[in-house]
Design a protein around this motif. Sequence first.
Motif, mmCIF file in Angstrom:
data_model
loop_
_atom_site.group_PDB
_atom_site.id
_atom_site.type_symbol
_atom_site.label_atom_id
_atom_site.label_comp_id
_atom_site.label_asym_id
_atom_site.label_seq_id
_atom_site.Cartn_x
_atom_site.Cartn_y
_atom_site.Cartn_z
ATOM 1 N N LEU A 181 0.859 -1.202 0.000
ATOM 2 C CA LEU A 181 0.000 0.000 0.000
ATOM 3 C C LEU A 181 0.882 1.234 0.000
ATOM 4 C CD1 LEU A 181 -1.807 -1.630 2.873
ATOM 5 C CD2 LEU A 181 -3.105 -0.982 0.838
ATOM 6 N N ASP A 182 0.553 2.182 -0.839
ATOM 7 C CA ASP A 182 1.357 3.408 -0.866
ATOM 8 C C ASP A 182 0.471 4.631 -1.033
ATOM 9 O OD1 ASP A 182 3.298 5.519 -1.530
ATOM 10 O OD2 ASP A 182 4.708 3.860 -1.665
ATOM 11 N N GLY A 210 23.651 5.946 3.017
ATOM 12 C CA GLY A 210 24.078 5.866 1.613
ATOM 13 C C GLY A 210 23.906 4.497 1.001
HETATM 14 C C1 LIG Z 1 19.384 11.848 -3.814
HETATM 15 C C2 LIG Z 1 19.484 10.483 -3.191
HETATM 16 C C3 LIG Z 1 20.525 9.664 -3.568
HETATM 17 C C4 LIG Z 1 20.621 8.377 -3.035
HETATM 18 N N1 LIG Z 1 21.617 7.555 -3.481
HETATM 19 C C5 LIG Z 1 21.689 6.275 -3.056
HETATM 20 C C6 LIG Z 1 22.661 5.395 -3.593
HETATM 21 O O1 LIG Z 1 23.470 5.773 -4.440
HETATM 22 N N2 LIG Z 1 22.666 4.128 -3.148
HETATM 23 C C7 LIG Z 1 21.775 3.668 -2.205
HETATM 24 O O2 LIG Z 1 21.832 2.481 -1.854
HETATM 25 N N3 LIG Z 1 20.847 4.495 -1.675
HETATM 26 C C8 LIG Z 1 20.780 5.779 -2.087
HETATM 27 N N4 LIG Z 1 19.837 6.616 -1.582
HETATM 28 C C9 LIG Z 1 18.920 6.097 -0.565
HETATM 29 C C10 LIG Z 1 17.833 5.263 -1.220
HETATM 30 O O3 LIG Z 1 17.365 5.907 -2.372
HETATM 31 C C11 LIG Z 1 16.718 5.073 -0.222
HETATM 32 O O4 LIG Z 1 17.219 4.366 0.878
HETATM 33 C C12 LIG Z 1 15.583 4.266 -0.824
HETATM 34 O O5 LIG Z 1 15.112 4.797 -2.021
HETATM 35 C C13 LIG Z 1 14.452 4.209 0.193
HETATM 36 O O6 LIG Z 1 13.462 3.403 -0.361
HETATM 37 P P1 LIG Z 1 12.185 3.092 0.488
HETATM 38 O O7 LIG Z 1 11.354 2.162 -0.322
HETATM 39 O O8 LIG Z 1 12.587 2.662 1.840
HETATM 40 O O9 LIG Z 1 11.488 4.511 0.661
HETATM 41 P P2 LIG Z 1 10.595 5.313 -0.398
HETATM 42 O O10 LIG Z 1 11.037 5.136 -1.776
HETATM 43 O O11 LIG Z 1 10.502 6.706 0.130
HETATM 44 O O12 LIG Z 1 9.190 4.597 -0.270
HETATM 45 C C14 LIG Z 1 8.426 4.683 0.926
HETATM 46 C C15 LIG Z 1 6.990 4.842 0.524
HETATM 47 O O13 LIG Z 1 6.179 4.740 1.709
HETATM 48 C C16 LIG Z 1 5.028 5.469 1.453
HETATM 49 N N5 LIG Z 1 4.366 5.827 2.715
HETATM 50 C C17 LIG Z 1 4.901 6.422 3.790
HETATM 51 N N6 LIG Z 1 3.952 6.626 4.741
HETATM 52 C C18 LIG Z 1 2.777 6.141 4.230
HETATM 53 C C19 LIG Z 1 1.453 6.092 4.708
HETATM 54 N N7 LIG Z 1 1.088 6.556 5.911
HETATM 55 N N8 LIG Z 1 0.511 5.531 3.904
HETATM 56 C C20 LIG Z 1 0.828 5.014 2.692
HETATM 57 N N9 LIG Z 1 2.096 5.073 2.191
HETATM 58 C C21 LIG Z 1 3.047 5.626 2.936
HETATM 59 C C22 LIG Z 1 5.523 6.721 0.722
HETATM 60 O O14 LIG Z 1 4.496 7.291 -0.060
HETATM 61 C C23 LIG Z 1 6.682 6.189 -0.106
HETATM 62 O O15 LIG Z 1 6.369 6.029 -1.463
HETATM 63 C C24 LIG Z 1 19.690 7.916 -2.084
HETATM 64 C C25 LIG Z 1 18.650 8.755 -1.698
HETATM 65 C C26 LIG Z 1 18.531 10.025 -2.241
HETATM 66 C C27 LIG Z 1 17.382 10.885 -1.840
#
Ligand SMILES: Cc1cc2nc3c(=O)[nH]c(=O)nc-3n(C[C@H](O)[C@H](O)[C@H](O)COP(=O)(O)OP(=O)(O)OC[C@H]3O[C@@H](n4cnc5c(N)ncnc54)[C@H](O)[C@@H]3O)c2cc1C
Length: 401
Positions: A57-58, A368
């Motif tokens: 869910l997102d 990172g």
């Molecule tokens: C500029 C940048 C460069 C990066 N470079 C690297 C790299 O080179 N190598 C690396 O390993 N990592 C890198 N990272 C880190 C990596 O991108 C993140 O750790 C990763 O994308 C996180 O993914 P995620 O799925 O945990 O979070 P997200 O992609 O943020 O997904 C979480 C989702 O949860 C949803 N959500 C939250 N709360 C709720 C709610 N209450 N109800 C429904 N949905 C909800 C949000 O809408 C969101 O879409 C980088 C990050 C950034 C910003």
Amino acid sequence: MDLSSGYPFWLIKNGLPFNYPKLEQSVETEVAILGGGISGALAAYYLVNAGIKCMVLDARTIGLGSTCASTSLLQYEIDTPLSELKNLVGYDNAVRSYQLCADAIETINSISKKINYKEFTASKSLYYAAHEKDISFLKDEFEIRKKNGFIVKFLSPTQLKKQFNISAPGAILSDCAATINSYSFMHALHQHSIKKGMKIFDRTPIKNIKHRKKNVKLITENGNTILANKLIYATGYEVVEFLKKDIVKLHSTYATISEQANAKIKFWKDDVVIWNTAEPYLYMRTTQDHRILVGGRDEEFYDPKKRDMLIEKKKNQLVEDFKNIFPSIEFKPEFTWTGTFGATKDGLPLIGPYSPLPNSYFALGFGGNGITFSLIAAEIITDLITGKTNNDAEIFSFDRL
Ligand SMILES: Cc1cc2nc3c(=O)[nH]c(=O)nc-3n(C[C@H](O)[C@H](O)[C@H](O)COP(=O)(O)OP(=O)(O)OC[C@H]3O[C@@H](n4cnc5c(N)ncnc54)[C@H](O)[C@@H]3O)c2cc1C
């Protein structure tokens, strides 16, 4: 939370390649995964492969959290150097964390092959000293990595110049690294899991979560409910809204990518991923469509307005940083973006149960290495849900805080 702005390259390149439905009714599932970014996608992939019924869910359109902004370097090297991490979490846990990240890169490679995903590129990693004063640290770091079986070479200034045309006081060249496009990888994982029965809903904000003795009840913005035996929080940096503890420090980070170069132009040896010992560190990689991506220039604040006002300045600084290292390589920036970035004190992720919120697990790949940490989280949480022992779970648990 405002997670990114500007022009995240992968979002421009891939656009919105798939549509996912909204949740329009109340449902039940074995495991609900809150968040459909790379962490949620990997968790779902592992769970469906283990035969567990799950649902993602997102609140956003899938992928538009931090995942589309990621620069997607895959490194076994954690933001906290091994020689420092051992003092924070103990020698064995520090080495094991590095090993798990190296294994995660291999595993991401195997998953890519299994799901026929083509944007994984195996690479090497060059970690160079930004200043002469960093050399003794870099030598210690090289020794501890070598002693623990990582395939590393120490490059003198002459070797660094000869092999990579970089003028710096020294570097560690590691055999293990890769690059990917985490946004397209996330979609590929979801498409694979959907075929295996996973359900996914986007534009479905969860406004209330009740952690009960035997299950978890999630309530959407529209009043629909999801009843799940277990819940995985894969909510990225927005998890701060669910936790009592002050566990993550939010920063702002910047990245810029060049125009596509002629495919005949060679940028640097083996297209290794490059980063340095500066604080904040500078990093760069190339892409399969022959661009150079440079990132860094982090600011220690979370303030989207202030962060976004700096985009132009940061772009110019990153271009300047690149030119200082590779004066002979043309770098014409085409897209620049900024993102929120979260880090823990020890640089390790937070994975597993959190006692105030029963029947839930957290998959928080802060730092990172967010993507390799997400893979580790998917493995550990799947083991915990399926009742298997996972000896690494403790290293990343909330209990260490
Ligand atoms: C500029 C940048 C460069 C990066 N470079 C690297 C790299 O080179 N190598 C690396 O390993 N990592 C890198 N990272 C880190 C990596 O991108 C993140 O750790 C990763 O994308 C996180 O993914 P995620 O799925 O945990 O979070 P997200 O992609 O943020 O997904 C979480 C989702 O949860 C949803 N959500 C939250 N709360 C709720 C709610 N209450 N109800 C429904 N949905 C909800 C949000 O809408 C969101 O879409 C980088 C990050 C950034 C910003």
